[in-house]
Motif scaffolding. Structure first.
Motif, PDB file in Angstrom:
ATOM      1  N   PHE A 250       0.856  -1.187   0.000  1.00  0.00           N
ATOM      2  CA  PHE A 250       0.000   0.000   0.000  1.00  0.00           C
ATOM      3  C   PHE A 250       0.891   1.235   0.000  1.00  0.00           C
ATOM      4  O   PHE A 250       2.094   1.162   0.273  1.00  0.00           O
ATOM      5  CB  PHE A 250      -0.945   0.013   1.218  1.00  0.00           C
ATOM      6  N   MET A 251       0.288   2.382  -0.311  1.00  0.00           N
ATOM      7  CA  MET A 251       1.023   3.635  -0.394  1.00  0.00           C
ATOM      8  C   MET A 251       0.818   4.446   0.882  1.00  0.00           C
ATOM      9  O   MET A 251      -0.233   4.370   1.531  1.00  0.00           O
ATOM     10  CB  MET A 251       0.551   4.451  -1.597  1.00  0.00           C
ATOM     11  N   ILE A 252       1.834   5.232   1.249  1.00  0.00           N
ATOM     12  CA  ILE A 252       1.699   6.197   2.340  1.00  0.00           C
ATOM     13  C   ILE A 252       2.050   7.585   1.816  1.00  0.00           C
ATOM     14  O   ILE A 252       2.897   7.735   0.927  1.00  0.00           O
ATOM     15  CB  ILE A 252       2.569   5.831   3.565  1.00  0.00           C
ATOM     16  N   PHE A 253       1.382   8.606   2.375  1.00  0.00           N
ATOM     17  CA  PHE A 253       1.479   9.982   1.896  1.00  0.00           C
ATOM     18  C   PHE A 253       1.916  10.862   3.066  1.00  0.00           C
ATOM     19  O   PHE A 253       1.141  11.109   3.986  1.00  0.00           O
ATOM     20  CB  PHE A 253       0.130  10.428   1.345  1.00  0.00           C
ATOM     21  N   LEU A 254       3.156  11.311   3.016  1.00  0.00           N
ATOM     22  CA  LEU A 254       3.770  12.005   4.146  1.00  0.00           C
ATOM     23  C   LEU A 254       4.000  13.478   3.825  1.00  0.00           C
ATOM     24  O   LEU A 254       4.721  13.812   2.886  1.00  0.00           O
ATOM     25  CB  LEU A 254       5.105  11.353   4.508  1.00  0.00           C
ATOM     26  N   SER A 255       3.398  14.352   4.599  1.00  0.00           N
ATOM     27  CA  SER A 255       3.670  15.777   4.492  1.00  0.00           C
ATOM     28  C   SER A 255       5.013  16.069   5.168  1.00  0.00           C
ATOM     29  O   SER A 255       5.593  15.185   5.813  1.00  0.00           O
ATOM     30  CB  SER A 255       2.546  16.579   5.144  1.00  0.00           C
ATOM     31  N   PRO A 256       5.563  17.270   5.042  1.00  0.00           N
ATOM     32  CA  PRO A 256       6.842  17.583   5.704  1.00  0.00           C
ATOM     33  C   PRO A 256       6.776  17.306   7.209  1.00  0.00           C
ATOM     34  O   PRO A 256       5.788  17.643   7.882  1.00  0.00           O
ATOM     35  CB  PRO A 256       7.015  19.080   5.422  1.00  0.00           C
ATOM     36  N   SER A 257       7.800  16.629   7.725  1.00  0.00           N
ATOM     37  CA  SER A 257       7.930  16.264   9.148  1.00  0.00           C
ATOM     38  C   SER A 257       6.842  15.295   9.615  1.00  0.00           C
ATOM     39  O   SER A 257       6.614  15.144  10.818  1.00  0.00           O
ATOM     40  CB  SER A 257       7.918  17.514  10.042  1.00  0.00           C
ATOM     41  N   ASP A 258       6.200  14.623   8.685  1.00  0.00           N
ATOM     42  CA  ASP A 258       5.089  13.729   9.006  1.00  0.00           C
ATOM     43  C   ASP A 258       5.601  12.353   9.432  1.00  0.00           C
ATOM     44  O   ASP A 258       6.694  11.922   9.053  1.00  0.00           O
ATOM     45  CB  ASP A 258       4.188  13.599   7.782  1.00  0.00           C
ATOM     46  N   VAL A 259       4.779  11.652  10.226  1.00  0.00           N
ATOM     47  CA  VAL A 259       5.098  10.307  10.704  1.00  0.00           C
ATOM     48  C   VAL A 259       3.908   9.394  10.422  1.00  0.00           C
ATOM     49  O   VAL A 259       2.758   9.734  10.737  1.00  0.00           O
ATOM     50  CB  VAL A 259       5.400  10.296  12.218  1.00  0.00           C
ATOM     51  N   TRP A 260       4.180   8.237   9.815  1.00  0.00           N
ATOM     52  CA  TRP A 260       3.143   7.209   9.647  1.00  0.00           C
ATOM     53  C   TRP A 260       3.429   6.055  10.593  1.00  0.00           C
ATOM     54  O   TRP A 260       4.587   5.643  10.750  1.00  0.00           O
ATOM     55  CB  TRP A 260       3.119   6.671   8.225  1.00  0.00           C
ATOM     56  N   THR A 261       2.400   5.524  11.232  1.00  0.00           N
ATOM     57  CA  THR A 261       2.539   4.332  12.071  1.00  0.00           C
ATOM     58  C   THR A 261       1.493   3.313  11.668  1.00  0.00           C
ATOM     59  O   THR A 261       0.349   3.651  11.325  1.00  0.00           O
ATOM     60  CB  THR A 261       2.369   4.668  13.569  1.00  0.00           C
ATOM     61  N   GLY A 262       1.871   2.062  11.699  1.00  0.00           N
ATOM     62  CA  GLY A 262       0.963   0.954  11.426  1.00  0.00           C
ATOM     63  C   GLY A 262       1.371  -0.244  12.259  1.00  0.00           C
ATOM     64  O   GLY A 262       2.539  -0.374  12.643  1.00  0.00           O
ATOM     65  N   THR A 263       0.425  -1.120  12.556  1.00  0.00           N
ATOM     66  CA  THR A 263       0.690  -2.258  13.440  1.00  0.00           C
ATOM     67  C   THR A 263       0.286  -3.568  12.772  1.00  0.00           C
ATOM     68  O   THR A 263      -0.821  -3.694  12.226  1.00  0.00           O
ATOM     69  CB  THR A 263      -0.082  -2.110  14.765  1.00  0.00           C
ATOM     70  N   LEU A 264       1.191  -4.531  12.819  1.00  0.00           N
ATOM     71  CA  LEU A 264       0.935  -5.895  12.364  1.00  0.00           C
ATOM     72  C   LEU A 264       0.559  -6.741  13.571  1.00  0.00           C
ATOM     73  O   LEU A 264       1.263  -6.751  14.578  1.00  0.00           O
ATOM     74  CB  LEU A 264       2.176  -6.469  11.683  1.00  0.00           C
ATOM     75  N   TYR A 265      -0.561  -7.452  13.470  1.00  0.00           N
ATOM     76  CA  TYR A 265      -1.007  -8.276  14.590  1.00  0.00           C
ATOM     77  C   TYR A 265      -1.782  -9.474  14.068  1.00  0.00           C
ATOM     78  O   TYR A 265      -2.176  -9.525  12.891  1.00  0.00           O
ATOM     79  CB  TYR A 265      -1.874  -7.466  15.550  1.00  0.00           C
ATOM     80  N   ASN A 266      -2.021 -10.448  14.938  1.00  0.00           N
ATOM     81  CA  ASN A 266      -2.794 -11.634  14.594  1.00  0.00           C
ATOM     82  C   ASN A 266      -3.928 -11.780  15.599  1.00  0.00           C
ATOM     83  O   ASN A 266      -3.702 -11.691  16.805  1.00  0.00           O
ATOM     84  CB  ASN A 266      -1.903 -12.876  14.597  1.00  0.00           C
ATOM     85  N   ASP A 267      -5.147 -11.991  15.111  1.00  0.00           N
ATOM     86  CA  ASP A 267      -6.308 -12.101  15.993  1.00  0.00           C
ATOM     87  C   ASP A 267      -6.579 -13.523  16.455  1.00  0.00           C
ATOM     88  O   ASP A 267      -7.627 -13.810  17.039  1.00  0.00           O
ATOM     89  CB  ASP A 267      -7.554 -11.527  15.323  1.00  0.00           C
ATOM     90  N   GLY A 268      -5.612 -14.419  16.204  1.00  0.00           N
ATOM     91  CA  GLY A 268      -5.768 -15.816  16.571  1.00  0.00           C
ATOM     92  C   GLY A 268      -5.966 -16.717  15.371  1.00  0.00           C
ATOM     93  O   GLY A 268      -5.767 -17.932  15.456  1.00  0.00           O
ATOM     94  N   SER A 269      -6.350 -16.111  14.246  1.00  0.00           N
ATOM     95  CA  SER A 269      -6.541 -16.904  13.031  1.00  0.00           C
ATOM     96  C   SER A 269      -6.015 -16.206  11.780  1.00  0.00           C
ATOM     97  O   SER A 269      -5.662 -16.865  10.806  1.00  0.00           O
ATOM     98  CB  SER A 269      -8.031 -17.223  12.837  1.00  0.00           C
TER      99      SER A 269
END
Length: 243
Positions: A87-106
């Motif tokens: 996927f794409m991320i769009f960062l403005s000046p001094s911007d920070v993107w965060t995302g989390t990988l997790y498993n719900d049990g299945s």
């Protein structure tokens, strides 16, 4: 000792260049290298875990004070480097993107409520409407619960007001109307990850491996319709990246 003839040497050179996957850098200044200052145009997050209560947070930062940056995030499996999600991320000046990988049990997911990624073709994510998608199932003998992530810079833009707080819709418009504009990436991305176990209360932090002058061929716009892997379309082959 049997000597290798000139024809054999030439054949080996040609064979290597054909199967390297991309052109070699033209000069020593064009060669990709690990960024000493931690700022570059390609990031490698070496590992993510989503098993037995583990989850992995990814953090990507645009360190430029004036340029907006669009980048592609690619999640790959452990054994076969199978692409599981991009996927794409769009960062403005001094911007920070965060995302989390997790498993719900299945099922393993990537989720983000950060407005630097889209949750539809035209709408950015938010706390009320986060970007949450499952990872593809890995091939036999592989897994989507363990792998690594790469981030490749796709382009930079001087979107008004050229300062922190640029409207994300303006960055998206600039990206969507940018047809074949040749522009070298700028070495402004950095990143780190936080791996934690919600059950045991254990947390680790790792810096991403940051490469500079990876030099994606900006005349070919990055998108999620086609697979992107290290060495493809860059001025630097996979072998140069590996070295």
């Amino acid at each position: 000792m049997k000597k290798i003839g000139l024809k054999a040497i030439l054949f080996i050179m040609i064979f290597t260049m054909i199967f390297a996957g991309s052109a070699f850098a033209d000069t020593s200044a064009d060669h990709v290298s690990q960024a000493a200052n931690g700022k570059g145009d390609a990031l490698i997050f070496p590992v993510y875990f989503t098993t037995d209560g583990w989850e992995t947070k990814l953090i990507v930062t645009n360190t430029s004070l004036t340029e907006s940056v669009v980048a592609k995030v690619i999640i790959r499996s452990k054994e076969n480097s199978q692409e599981l999600r991009d996927f794409m991320i769009f960062l403005s000046p001094s911007d920070v993107w965060t995302g989390t990988l997790y498993n719900d049990g299945s099922t393993t997911y990537i989720t983000s409520s950060d407005d630097s990624c889209l949750n539809s073709e035209t709408t950015f994510a938010s706390e009320e409407s986060p970007f949450t998608v499952y990872l593809e199932e890995a091939c036999d003998g592989d897994t989507n619960e363990l792998g690594y992530v790469t981030v490749i810079e796709g382009g930079s833009f001087s979107v008004a007001p050229d300062a922190p707080g640029v409207d994300k819709d303006d960055i998206l418009t600039a990206w969507n109307t940018w047809f074949g504009l040749v522009q070298d990436p700028i070495n402004v991305l950095t990143g780190h990850q936080e791996i934690n176990n919600t059950i045991a209360g254990i947390e680790y932090s790792l810096n991403a491996t940051v490469l500079k002058n990876y030099n994606w061929d900006i005349a070919t716009q990055l998108n999620t319709q086609f697979e992107t892997f290290l060495g493809l379309g860059s001025d630097n082959s996979y072998g140069e990246v590996e070295a």
